[in-house]
Enzyme design. Structure first.
Site, PDB file in Angstrom:
ATOM      1  N   HIS A 372       0.798  -1.237   0.000  1.00 49.10           N
ATOM      2  CA  HIS A 372       0.000   0.000   0.000  1.00 49.10           C
ATOM      3  C   HIS A 372       0.822   1.274   0.000  1.00 49.10           C
ATOM      4  CE1 HIS A 372      -4.224  -1.265   0.502  1.00 49.10           C
ATOM      5  NE2 HIS A 372      -3.694  -2.355   1.026  1.00 49.10           N
ATOM      6  N   LYS A 563      -9.732  13.767   3.632  1.00 49.57           N
ATOM      7  CA  LYS A 563      -8.819  12.623   3.714  1.00 49.57           C
ATOM      8  C   LYS A 563      -7.928  12.877   4.915  1.00 49.57           C
ATOM      9  CE  LYS A 563      -7.392  13.654  -0.519  1.00 49.57           C
ATOM     10  NZ  LYS A 563      -7.270  12.411  -1.265  1.00 49.57           N
ATOM     11  N   ARG A 564      -7.148  11.873   5.352  1.00 48.61           N
ATOM     12  CA  ARG A 564      -6.206  12.117   6.435  1.00 48.61           C
ATOM     13  C   ARG A 564      -5.343  13.328   6.096  1.00 48.61           C
ATOM     14  NH1 ARG A 564      -6.068   8.327  10.816  1.00 48.61           N
ATOM     15  NH2 ARG A 564      -4.290   9.570  11.462  1.00 48.61           N
ATOM     16  N   LYS A 569      -0.251  14.687   0.974  1.00 50.76           N
ATOM     17  CA  LYS A 569      -1.567  14.931   0.378  1.00 50.76           C
ATOM     18  C   LYS A 569      -1.788  16.419   0.093  1.00 50.76           C
ATOM     19  CE  LYS A 569      -3.733  10.858   2.586  1.00 50.76           C
ATOM     20  NZ  LYS A 569      -4.604  10.126   1.630  1.00 50.76           N
ATOM     21  N   THR A 671      -8.868   6.294  -2.681  1.00 52.10           N
ATOM     22  CA  THR A 671     -10.198   5.769  -2.973  1.00 52.10           C
ATOM     23  C   THR A 671     -11.233   6.871  -2.834  1.00 52.10           C
ATOM     24  OG1 THR A 671     -10.284   5.023  -0.672  1.00 52.10           O
ATOM     25  CG2 THR A 671      -9.781   3.353  -2.341  1.00 52.10           C
ATOM     26  N   LYS A 675     -14.863   7.828  -4.935  1.00 51.11           N
ATOM     27  CA  LYS A 675     -16.178   8.132  -4.358  1.00 51.11           C
ATOM     28  C   LYS A 675     -16.697   9.453  -4.898  1.00 51.11           C
ATOM     29  CE  LYS A 675     -14.369   6.056  -0.143  1.00 51.11           C
ATOM     30  NZ  LYS A 675     -13.778   6.437   1.154  1.00 51.11           N
TER      31      LYS A 675
END
Ligand SMILES: *Cc1c(COP(=O)(O)O)cnc(C)c1O
Length: 833
Positions: A372, A563-564, A569, A671, A675
């Site tokens: 991952h 998201k986290r 990110k 992911t 969505k």
């Protein structure tokens, strides 16, 4: 005493506990209220009604769950075991009603009792047994496994405290303990009869047995008991109902009688507390914290229980140990369960007395590993002394596996000592450490990445030597998400529109959404599409209002990044853009800026100071921008607290724009991006993870691409990246950095954001400043596109239309066909009276 009178009211035709009609449901809800909650309707609280309903729904699932379990034991069908330290399954009630197809009947039954279903759904606490994407992926896969009628068991840990609840106080994240079990969990079935012992510490002894075999005995320092807790996970409109089996740790005996008799009461209680600590709390980090002994103990604990349970099931099927790999396959969700390689060997060799080679053959054929991450700091390793003291016998087995493996490598590449050192399961470059990704790779017959780009980079970087040695073992399985939870349940308005446009089967055959292409330019359809989105935005606006007090205009462009919180990110890149717009408005209040509402959500690991500071920057910008008359409501910034599955369900459907702006090469798949796409959001994003494939599917003209590619990122770094140069070269960026440094977003405090600015200007490991200009330019294109409503609606429809690939059903089919070699088993229900 007289017998009870014979009732004369019309009997309900359907059987108790399994009938799906309104009358049967109503009767059983009231029965459960009385018999299980010990309440009568007039005084029942909403929570009482919730529990009564949940048990009523659970009964219906048990009929299916028991039939499913029976079929798995009596058939010679192979079972897929999904081993994951996290399962972020979200609230269960709404999803289970949809799966069973009884939402309308339950609604009517409750209404006749004066109770509203939506109010009960709203009070459910979700089991926060995961950090983010990895745990949610496991949950989406369990949903698809049941829906596709694949024999499967999810194995994990029943944490008593899941991921913390996030509150925002004074602009900062505050962590509050998660008490999801406080009011009881109606979905869970405790199975005290299914329990296994797990050893820790101590030492090993070898001896030769009567047959002359060398046998190793592990004399443990202490032993913990793992007890199964099952949660039924029903498939969508099928009878299959697979189990999620989570292990709870317990002391072997309530009190150690010896200690107790010796008068050491406290020592006895201490041992009990120590055992029960194992499954107490989920580590709230997205990546491993090094050296946490308890974390390694948790991993070994759940893996050992799960493998012992699989061996128990094998015996129940009446099959010999040699058939293990024909009847079970275990997928390792990241390296967290990778100790399974050593533990299965231990169980087969030490306990089942199989010869090493036969045990190794079984182990390799049974296990498969999903990687991952490529981030070096997220690759799990354990220091040798810790490993040795906690798991002495598994470590010996790891040494033996490694010795044999390295012989093989030496044979293939004679004299290549550097390669031997790189591939060894033990990193000897500094203080010795066990490399869990190597253990997982060596012990598996298949290794997969989670998006095409990620798999390619995996083969070129962290697992390169292995991909060269065993190219046939590597493959890609791009992640997916379940359209049942993330469209049907989360976005009922869109679901009914989709049903009308493409037919009812889209939810189990998401490729059918392609048919929407025909409607992309249909003005009447576009209007209906827009109205659905608007209703979702109204709902999010109301939730924002109640959670934060901020009023947002649902007509504005909803630009969302949830998201986290992590530097890779790049939530801070988004924040820099917002500040850019704000500074432009300050300079020119008449500038035309289409109204935008920026929504952020996500938790930061409690020990990750930079991530917490990024949250503070967002809330600081919100405080200023939302209240400055110059902005005049054109920009709104919201940090939505406590992003979890429950909140996600009303956030994704309300997005116009999805922010997927990680540094290229850093996000394995993502992911959330999928969505958003399914729910008709357009993406602004980098060529990272599954964004690459999303853009491929939807077409470049329907995707806002920006930023450096993964290769360019590596090149820039190689050539000596100097972030400050980008600030000197760009006046607007310079102004933004100055504004942050001036204390404008920190109530005058010039020190607060110093660590963030220092990091950006001097290191910027995730190339925020290098991508800034391209991002700002692409955001301008977004604004332009937004102003053309027809064009935007068309792009939105096409995003949903082309999201079929990202169903977790597609991903699970690939695992079944390419890795597990498993076929569906249809479950028949006997009629019960
Ligand atoms: C989907 C999801 C994630 C993963 O989001 P990414 O954008 O892929 O990082 C995290 N948390 C929750 C609650 C989710 O539903």
């Amino acid at each position: 005493m007289e017998d009870a009178p014979i009732t004369t009211s019309t009997p309900i035709a359907e059987p108790a506990r399994s009938g799906l009609g309104v009358d049967a449901l109503r009767r059983d809800i009231v029965d459960n209220l009385i018999c299980l909650q010990a309440r009568y309707p007039e005084i029942a609280t909403p929570h009482d009604w919730y529990m009564a309903l949940a048990y009523t729904v659970r009964d219906r699932m048990m009929t299916r769950g028991v039939a499913t379990g029976h079929a798995y034991v009596s058939h010679s069908a192979k079972i897929a075991c999904y081993l994951s330290a996290e399962f972020l399954i979200g609230p269960q009630l709404g999803n289970n009603l949809i799966a069973l197809g009884i939402e309308n009947n339950v609604r009517s039954a409750l209404r006749s009792l004066g109770v509203e279903l939506d109010a009960l759904i709203a009070i459910e606490e979700e089991p926060g047994l995961g950090n983010g994407g990895l745990g949610r992926l496991a949950a989406c896969y369990m949903d698809s496994l049941s829906t596709l009628e694949i024999p499967a068991i999810g194995y994990g840990i029943r944490y008593e405290f899941g991921i913390f609840d996030q509150e925002i106080r004074d602009g900062w994240q505050v962590e509050v303990t998660d008490k999801w079990l406080q009011k009881g969990n109606p979905w869970e079935i405790a199975r005290p009869d299914i329990a296994f012992y797990v050893n820790f510490g101590g030492r090993t002894e070898s001896e030769t047995d009567e047959q002359g075999r060398l046998r190793v005995r592990w004399i443990p320092g202490y032993t913990v008991k793992g007890v199964a807790c099952d949660t039924p996970l029903p498939g969508f409109r099928v009878n299959t109902c697979n189990m999620l089996r989570l292990w709870k740790s317990e002391a072997i005996e309530s009190f150690d009688l010896q200690d107790f008799n010796a008068g050491d009461y406290y020592e006895a209680v201490h041992e009990k507390v120590k055992s029960e600590t194992l499954s107490k709390v989920l580590y709230p980090n997205d990546e491993p914290e090094s050296g946490k002994r308890l974390r390694l103990a948790q991993q070994y604990f759940f893996v050992s229980c799960s493998l012992q349970d699989m061996l128990r099931l094998l015996a129940l099927k009446g099959e010999p140990v040699g058939r293990f790999a024909y009847l079970f396959t275990a997928q390792l969700n990241d390296t967290h369960p990778s100790i399974a390689v050593a533990e299965l060997m231990r169980l087969l060799v030490d306990e089942k007395l199989l010869p090493w080679d036969e045990a190794w053959d079984i182990t390799r054929r049974a296990l498969a590993y999903t990687n991952h991450t490529l981030l070096p700091e997220a690759l799990e390793t354990w220091g040798l002394p810790l490993f040795q003291s906690l798991l002495p016998r598994p470590l010996e087995i790891i040494y033996e596996i490694n010795r044999r493996f390295l012989d093989e490598v030496r044979h293939r590449y004679p004299g290549d000592d550097a390669r031997i050192a790189r591939m060894s399961m033990i990193d000897e470059s500094g203080a010795k450490r066990v490399r869990m990704a190597h253990l997982a790779t060596i012990g598996s017959h298949a290794v997969n990445g989670v998006a095409a780009l990620h798999t390619k980079l995996l083969e070129e970087t962290v697992l390169r030597d292995f991909a060269e040695l065993w190219p046939e073992r590597f493959r890609n399985v791009t992640n997916g998400v379940t359209p049942r939870r993330f469209v049907m349940l989360s976005n009922p308005g869109l679901a009914s529109l989709l049903g009308e446009a493409v037919g009812e089967h889209w939810a189990t055959d998401l490729a059918k959404l392609r048919k929407l292409d025909e409607y992309a330019d249909d003005a009447a359809f576009q209007d209906r599409w827009r109205r659905v989105k608007r209703a979702n935005k109204d709902l999010l606006a109301a939730n924002i209002r109640s959670a934060t007090g901020i009023a947002v205009d649902p007509a504005a462009l909803f630009d969302i990044q949830v998201k986290r919180i992590h530097e890779y990110k790049r939530q801070h890149l988004n924040a820099l853009y917002i500040i850019t717009l704000y500074e432009r408005l300050r300079l020119d209040p008449h500038l035309e800026v289409p109204p935008r509402c920026f929504v952020f959500g996500g938790k930061a690991a409690p020990g990750y100071a930079m991530a917490k500071l990024i949250i503070r920057l967002i809330t600081g910008v919100a405080e200023v921008v939302n209240n400055d008359p110059v902005v005049n409501g054109r920009l709104k910034v919201v940090f939505f607290p406590d992003f979890n599955v429950k909140n996600a369900q009303f956030i994704y459907p309300a997005a116009d724009l999805s922010e997927q702006i990680s540094t290229a090469g850093k996000e394995a798949s993502g992911t959330g991006n999928m969505k958003f796409m399914m729910n008709g959001a357009l993406t602004i994003g980098t060529l990272d993870g599954a964004n690459v494939e999303i853009r491929e599917e939807v077409g470049d003209e329907n995707f806002f691409l920006f930023g450096l590619t993964a290769e360019a990122v590596e090149r820039v770094k190689r050539e000596g990246y100097r972030p400050a140069d980008y600030v000197c070269a760009n006046d607007e960026l310079h102004g933004v950095i100055e504004a942050i440094g001036s204390g404008r977003f920190s109530r005058g405090d010039r020190e607060m954001f110093r660590p963030l600015l220092d990091n950006l200007l001097n290191h910027d490991p995730f190339l925020v400043l290098a991508d800034y200009a391209a991002y700002v330019a692409r955001q301008q294109d977004v604004s332009t596109a937004w102003q053309d409503t027809r064009r935007w609606n068309r792009m939105s429809i096409l995003n949903t239309a082309r999201s079929g690939k990202f169903s977790s059903d597609r991903a699970i089919r690939e695992y079944c066909e390419q890795i597990w070699k498993i076929e569906p088993v249809r479950i028949a229900l006997e009629r019960r009276r």
